[in-house]
Design an enzyme around this catalytic site. Sequence first.
Site, PDB file in Angstrom:
ATOM      1  N   ASP A  55       0.840  -1.198   0.000  1.00 12.07           N
ATOM      2  CA  ASP A  55       0.000   0.000   0.000  1.00 12.07           C
ATOM      3  C   ASP A  55       0.875   1.249   0.000  1.00 12.07           C
ATOM      4  OD1 ASP A  55      -1.073  -1.381   3.112  1.00 12.07           O
ATOM      5  OD2 ASP A  55       0.840  -0.405   2.703  1.00 12.07           O
ATOM      6  N   ASP A  57       1.180   4.686   1.665  1.00 14.18           N
ATOM      7  CA  ASP A  57       0.758   5.593   2.726  1.00 14.18           C
ATOM      8  C   ASP A  57       1.348   6.972   2.472  1.00 14.18           C
ATOM      9  OD1 ASP A  57      -0.494   3.439   3.853  1.00 14.18           O
ATOM     10  OD2 ASP A  57       1.111   3.004   5.278  1.00 14.18           O
ATOM     11  N   ASP A 137       9.705   2.682  13.188  1.00 11.79           N
ATOM     12  CA  ASP A 137      10.422   1.589  13.870  1.00 11.79           C
ATOM     13  C   ASP A 137      11.860   1.379  13.371  1.00 11.79           C
ATOM     14  OD1 ASP A 137       9.364   0.635  11.469  1.00 11.79           O
ATOM     15  OD2 ASP A 137       8.256  -1.029  12.371  1.00 11.79           O
TER      16      ASP A 137
HETATM   17  P1  ATP Z   1       4.065  -3.759   4.738  1.00  6.54           P
HETATM   18  O1  ATP Z   1       2.793  -2.985   4.801  1.00  6.54           O
HETATM   19  O2  ATP Z   1       4.550  -4.008   3.372  1.00  6.54           O
HETATM   20  O3  ATP Z   1       4.043  -5.000   5.551  1.00  6.54           O
HETATM   21  P2  ATP Z   1       5.121  -1.491   6.076  1.00  6.54           P
HETATM   22  O4  ATP Z   1       6.503  -1.015   6.365  1.00  6.54           O
HETATM   23  O5  ATP Z   1       4.267  -0.591   5.246  1.00  6.54           O
HETATM   24  O6  ATP Z   1       5.219  -2.913   5.428  1.00  6.54           O
HETATM   25  P3  ATP Z   1       3.086  -1.247   8.047  1.00  6.54           P
HETATM   26  O7  ATP Z   1       2.775  -2.142   9.184  1.00  6.54           O
HETATM   27  O8  ATP Z   1       2.088  -1.045   6.978  1.00  6.54           O
HETATM   28  O9  ATP Z   1       4.453  -1.781   7.460  1.00  6.54           O
HETATM   29  O10 ATP Z   1       3.465   0.154   8.679  1.00  6.54           O
HETATM   30  C1  ATP Z   1       3.684   1.319   7.908  1.00  6.54           C
HETATM   31  C2  ATP Z   1       4.814   2.135   8.498  1.00  6.54           C
HETATM   32  O11 ATP Z   1       4.466   2.589   9.803  1.00  6.54           O
HETATM   33  C3  ATP Z   1       6.126   1.369   8.673  1.00  6.54           C
HETATM   34  O12 ATP Z   1       6.897   1.404   7.490  1.00  6.54           O
HETATM   35  C4  ATP Z   1       6.774   2.139   9.804  1.00  6.54           C
HETATM   36  O13 ATP Z   1       7.387   3.316   9.326  1.00  6.54           O
HETATM   37  C5  ATP Z   1       5.596   2.535  10.670  1.00  6.54           C
HETATM   38  N1  ATP Z   1       5.317   1.546  11.734  1.00  6.54           N
HETATM   39  C6  ATP Z   1       4.535   0.467  11.641  1.00  6.54           C
HETATM   40  N2  ATP Z   1       4.480  -0.212  12.800  1.00  6.54           N
HETATM   41  C7  ATP Z   1       5.265   0.474  13.648  1.00  6.54           C
HETATM   42  C8  ATP Z   1       5.601   0.287  15.016  1.00  6.54           C
HETATM   43  N3  ATP Z   1       5.151  -0.750  15.715  1.00  6.54           N
HETATM   44  N4  ATP Z   1       6.419   1.213  15.580  1.00  6.54           N
HETATM   45  C9  ATP Z   1       6.869   2.282  14.874  1.00  6.54           C
HETATM   46  N5  ATP Z   1       6.579   2.489  13.601  1.00  6.54           N
HETATM   47  C10 ATP Z   1       5.781   1.610  12.978  1.00  6.54           C
HETATM   48 MG    MG Z   2       2.164  -0.988   4.839  1.00  4.47          MG
END
Ligand code: ATP
Ligand code: MG
Length: 464
Positions: A55, A57, A137
């Site tokens: 996705d 964001d 994170d």
């Molecule tokens: P994907 O959606 O492909 O699994 P993603 O990196 O987009 O990977 P998400 O869980 O959608 O992961 O989270 C989006 C963003 O929000 C992450 O890239 C990170 O920057 C932040 N994030 C997510 N979870 C946490 C957390 N527990 N603590 C701090 N930041 C977080």
């Molecule tokens: Mg994501």
Amino acid sequence: MAVPRIIPRAGHPISRGYIDPDALRILYRLHRAGYQGYLVGGSVRDLMTGRTPKDFDIGTNARPQEIRRLFRNSRIIGRRFRLVHVFFDGGKIVEVSTFRRRPDVADVEPGGEGTEDLLIREDNTFGTPEEDALRRDFTVNGLFYDIATFAVLDYVGGVDDLEARTIRTIGDPLTRFREDPVRMLRACEFAARLDFQMEDGVLQAIEEARGELRKSAAPRVAEELLDPLRRGWGAQTYALWSKTGLLAVILPELTREIAEGPASPERETFWRMLADADQRRTTGEAIQEPALLGALFLPLVFGAVRRGHGKLDAPKLLATLEQVVNPIALRLSLPNQAVHFIKHGLYTLGRLTETRPSDAAARRLVTKAWFPIALSLLSLYSHASGRYGEALAAWEEVMTRAGKKVKPGEDLSHAAPFPEALVPPPALLSRHEIPLPTASRNDDGRNRRPRRRGGRRRPAPPAR
Ligand code: ATP
Ligand code: MG
């Protein structure tokens, strides 16, 4: 205020052609309205490494109300994090959130009495782009793509870590893991899916803080457990969770079967099943979630059999499933419906291995909603163990003839109504009292009291 490292368009691989057109429109509109519009988080990481993001964001300095006003097709959501969902045709949603800063560490001590309130207020503290990068994170998840300049902005050293293929927390790993222990699971998941190394400090902090994962909200942990299986990097992720001791904290029962003690053929079968499920995922074959979760329970069922239940006739299998699945399902707050499907799937798997479709009664199994789950499990198990090849072929043929097809990505737990409870035939019930799943839990995993229609009943008004 720190200045980010700026990687101009010519210095990075992100082309607008790879960005979702709707996300791109949002970025442009924010920009034209005078706001900052950044692609943030996982999408930048994935585009930088030539992957397709799940996705897109968006981060901005516009406030939720201002975002809402810019996009007619949007809604402000969330109690804790107030962000905006912009809706598009086909159910697509793009998430737009105002830059936030990290809440004060003292305020997010998990599990403490009365911290919920602080969490709510603190999480809504808006911040600068730099603060928004720092609250994230891992460094590789903290990059921004700026629509105004097409440059990548790096406040956290993420570009270097992408190049060095390293998972590193933003800030002190022990602090960041204590703030939110789920990040430890995520560290391993990102290392597995990207084929990166976790930095030494991350590994040490996991060793020290892994027990704190018990404090995390069960549904979040369950979601992390399922996600890598669903997305095709389950085997590598589970191997890292096992190696770092995280798996022993969240699934000690499984860890005992698949990682402790001497090696066994069953253990190898388990790991091969996960690898095979990943492989099928990458080729687009659908394996529904209850089957993926069922694969995690299978070693436990075998373990229970080994430890004295003997050969599994139907009543014993039912009883074993209750004993094996219920405590874990409860601990992880698995949705009731998913648990039913897991049990049905495992129970039917037992049936498929001992009967053949030539038996008219057995053939009725095909009509059940959980038959594809049992068949997926049989297929995974058979390929991994080299057993039951004949049974698999016979049941697969029936499935094809019945015209049953599982669509990739089909989420049975929501799509299919749960047809009936796992009620053993009366003959079995009379010999064994098997507790049936009765908890009235809703899909979101929370217990809710049935609500009376129209609220509380009042005494009838006096007749005039
Ligand atoms: P994907 O959606 O492909 O699994 P993603 O990196 O987009 O990977 P998400 O869980 O959608 O992961 O989270 C989006 C963003 O929000 C992450 O890239 C990170 O920057 C932040 N994030 C997510 N979870 C946490 C957390 N527990 N603590 C701090 N930041 C977080
Ligand atoms: Mg994501």
